[in-house]
Design a protein around this motif. Structure first.
Motif, mmCIF file in Angstrom:
data_model
loop_
_atom_site.group_PDB
_atom_site.id
_atom_site.type_symbol
_atom_site.label_atom_id
_atom_site.label_comp_id
_atom_site.label_asym_id
_atom_site.label_seq_id
_atom_site.Cartn_x
_atom_site.Cartn_y
_atom_site.Cartn_z
ATOM 1 N N LEU A 35 0.816 -1.213 0.000
ATOM 2 C CA LEU A 35 0.000 0.000 0.000
ATOM 3 C C LEU A 35 0.853 1.267 0.000
ATOM 4 N N LEU A 36 1.902 1.302 0.822
ATOM 5 C CA LEU A 36 2.798 2.465 0.810
ATOM 6 C C LEU A 36 3.434 2.651 -0.562
ATOM 7 N N SER A 37 3.813 1.540 -1.183
ATOM 8 C CA SER A 37 4.442 1.616 -2.498
ATOM 9 C C SER A 37 3.479 2.165 -3.536
ATOM 10 N N PHE A 38 2.258 1.649 -3.507
ATOM 11 C CA PHE A 38 1.303 1.973 -4.564
ATOM 12 C C PHE A 38 0.609 3.314 -4.347
ATOM 13 N N LEU A 39 0.300 3.650 -3.097
ATOM 14 C CA LEU A 39 -0.501 4.854 -2.843
ATOM 15 C C LEU A 39 0.317 6.103 -2.535
ATOM 16 N N ILE A 40 1.551 5.948 -2.057
ATOM 17 C CA ILE A 40 2.335 7.140 -1.703
ATOM 18 C C ILE A 40 3.544 7.291 -2.625
ATOM 19 N N GLN A 41 4.375 6.272 -2.687
ATOM 20 C CA GLN A 41 5.625 6.379 -3.435
ATOM 21 C C GLN A 41 5.399 6.565 -4.943
ATOM 22 N N LEU A 42 4.547 5.744 -5.510
ATOM 23 C CA LEU A 42 4.340 5.778 -6.963
ATOM 24 C C LEU A 42 3.802 7.132 -7.448
ATOM 25 N N PRO A 43 2.746 7.697 -6.844
ATOM 26 C CA PRO A 43 2.282 9.009 -7.326
ATOM 27 C C PRO A 43 3.324 10.120 -7.150
ATOM 28 N N LEU A 44 4.040 10.111 -6.021
ATOM 29 C CA LEU A 44 5.037 11.164 -5.809
ATOM 30 C C LEU A 44 6.194 11.054 -6.797
ATOM 31 N N LEU A 45 6.647 9.841 -7.057
ATOM 32 C CA LEU A 45 7.724 9.679 -8.042
ATOM 33 C C LEU A 45 7.275 10.064 -9.449
ATOM 34 N N LEU A 46 6.054 9.691 -9.789
ATOM 35 C CA LEU A 46 5.545 10.074 -11.111
ATOM 36 C C LEU A 46 5.387 11.586 -11.226
ATOM 37 N N PHE A 47 4.990 12.239 -10.138
ATOM 38 C CA PHE A 47 4.913 13.703 -10.140
ATOM 39 C C PHE A 47 6.292 14.300 -10.377
ATOM 40 N N LEU A 48 7.313 13.801 -9.667
ATOM 41 C CA LEU A 48 8.662 14.342 -9.816
ATOM 42 C C LEU A 48 9.231 14.084 -11.209
ATOM 43 N N LEU B 47 14.832 4.594 -9.232
ATOM 44 C CA LEU B 47 13.983 4.334 -8.075
ATOM 45 C C LEU B 47 12.594 3.863 -8.516
ATOM 46 N N LEU B 48 12.083 4.436 -9.602
ATOM 47 C CA LEU B 48 10.785 4.009 -10.129
ATOM 48 C C LEU B 48 10.847 2.569 -10.644
ATOM 49 N N THR B 49 11.961 2.190 -11.260
ATOM 50 C CA THR B 49 12.143 0.808 -11.717
ATOM 51 C C THR B 49 12.138 -0.153 -10.539
ATOM 52 N N PHE B 50 12.888 0.194 -9.491
ATOM 53 C CA PHE B 50 12.869 -0.606 -8.264
ATOM 54 C C PHE B 50 11.447 -0.725 -7.731
ATOM 55 N N LEU B 51 10.763 0.400 -7.671
ATOM 56 C CA LEU B 51 9.423 0.444 -7.090
ATOM 57 C C LEU B 51 8.435 -0.431 -7.859
ATOM 58 N N LEU B 52 8.431 -0.326 -9.177
ATOM 59 C CA LEU B 52 7.498 -1.122 -9.979
ATOM 60 C C LEU B 52 7.804 -2.615 -9.877
ATOM 61 N N ALA B 53 9.085 -2.967 -9.898
ATOM 62 C CA ALA B 53 9.453 -4.380 -9.768
ATOM 63 C C ALA B 53 9.086 -4.905 -8.381
ATOM 64 N N GLU B 54 9.282 -4.091 -7.351
ATOM 65 C CA GLU B 54 8.934 -4.507 -5.993
ATOM 66 C C GLU B 54 7.427 -4.652 -5.818
ATOM 67 N N ILE B 55 6.655 -3.778 -6.453
ATOM 68 C CA ILE B 55 5.197 -3.889 -6.376
ATOM 69 C C ILE B 55 4.738 -5.200 -6.996
ATOM 70 N N ALA B 56 5.290 -5.536 -8.169
ATOM 71 C CA ALA B 56 4.898 -6.785 -8.828
ATOM 72 C C ALA B 56 5.317 -8.000 -7.994
ATOM 73 N N ALA B 57 6.551 -8.005 -7.502
ATOM 74 C CA ALA B 57 7.027 -9.146 -6.704
ATOM 75 C C ALA B 57 6.261 -9.261 -5.391
ATOM 76 N N ALA B 58 5.954 -8.126 -4.759
ATOM 77 C CA ALA B 58 5.211 -8.156 -3.495
ATOM 78 C C ALA B 58 3.780 -8.638 -3.715
ATOM 79 N N PHE B 59 3.187 -8.289 -4.839
ATOM 80 C CA PHE B 59 1.835 -8.758 -5.136
ATOM 81 C C PHE B 59 1.809 -10.281 -5.232
ATOM 82 N N PHE B 60 2.758 -10.857 -5.959
ATOM 83 C CA PHE B 60 2.788 -12.320 -6.094
ATOM 84 C C PHE B 60 3.156 -13.005 -4.773
ATOM 85 N N ALA B 61 4.068 -12.411 -4.020
ATOM 86 C CA ALA B 61 4.422 -12.988 -2.721
ATOM 87 C C ALA B 61 3.232 -12.937 -1.767
ATOM 88 N N LEU B 62 2.511 -11.830 -1.769
ATOM 89 C CA LEU B 62 1.331 -11.690 -0.909
ATOM 90 C C LEU B 62 0.241 -12.676 -1.314
#
Length: 198
Positions: free
Chosen positions: A121-134, A153-168
């Motif tokens: 949730l932190l990755s998707f709702l806070i980090q992703l919009p702020l990085l896309l804004f910057l 950092l955005l590459t890390f974030l997107l890959a982590e979101i995908a991996a965390a989704f499958f792990a969850l």
């Protein structure tokens, strides 16, 4: 069938206990009522997610330092409202990234669903919009190093979101299966006890 050996009973019991501690699945007739060993706990932690988190922990201070220096360089060139927005975005990203990485580590390594969900949730709702804004706002005076740092950092974030989704997804399936198995085992014992009393 195995032949009986002329060993004293105490020595035989000692050897059986010793061999059953070494060889868990001792299926010989002399093992008696052997200990019931359940299969080993299946590791549900995601190795790709853990690797990305590991590298991101080392990249984050470099990103923080570079972003702070670039913000200082362009601060006086920005309009006042963008000065406020960029400083706020930098502070929120820094604080959220630290807590996000902690939740990712704890959630993945200790296989805790709430922490991993918080990480997602932190990755998707806070980090992703702020990085896309910057990265996409044209009035923020994007410097080449800044674009590179944010893109990584955005590459890390997107890959982590995908991996965390499958792990969850894997963890919740496993926990649900364990819950239903325990419920089934507990319900079976309860019904046997009721039948014996009745």
């Amino acid at each position: 069938m195995a032949a009986r050996t002329p060993l004293p009973p105490n020595l035989r019991r000692g050897l059986v206990v010793f061999s059953s501690s070494l060889f868990i699945n001792n299926k010989t007739w002399d093992s008696g009522t052997a200990h019931l060993y359940h299969p080993a706990h299946e590791v549900l932690a995601s190795l790709p997610l853990q690797m990305m988190l590991y590298f991101n922990v080392y990249y984050f201070p470099i990103w923080c330092l570079a972003e702070g220096m670039m913000l200082q360089l362009k601060y006086h060139l920005l309009p006042q409202h963008y000065q406020f927005l960029l400083v706020t975005a930098f502070l929120i990203l820094s604080l959220a990234e630290g807590s996000r990485l902690y939740l990712g580590y704890v959630g993945n390594l200790q296989e805790k669903v709430p922490e991993l969900a918080g990480f997602l949730l932190l990755s998707f709702l806070i980090q992703l919009p702020l990085l896309l804004f910057l990265l996409t706002d044209s009035h923020t005076i994007r410097l080449p190093l800044e674009v590179t740092m944010h893109s990584l950092l955005l590459t890390f974030l997107l890959a982590e979101i995908a991996a965390a989704f499958f792990a969850l997804k894997t963890m919740t399936k496993q926990l649900a299966a364990q819950f239903y198995l325990r419920r089934f085992e507990g319900g079976g014992r309860g019904q046997l006890g009721q039948a014996a009393q009745g």
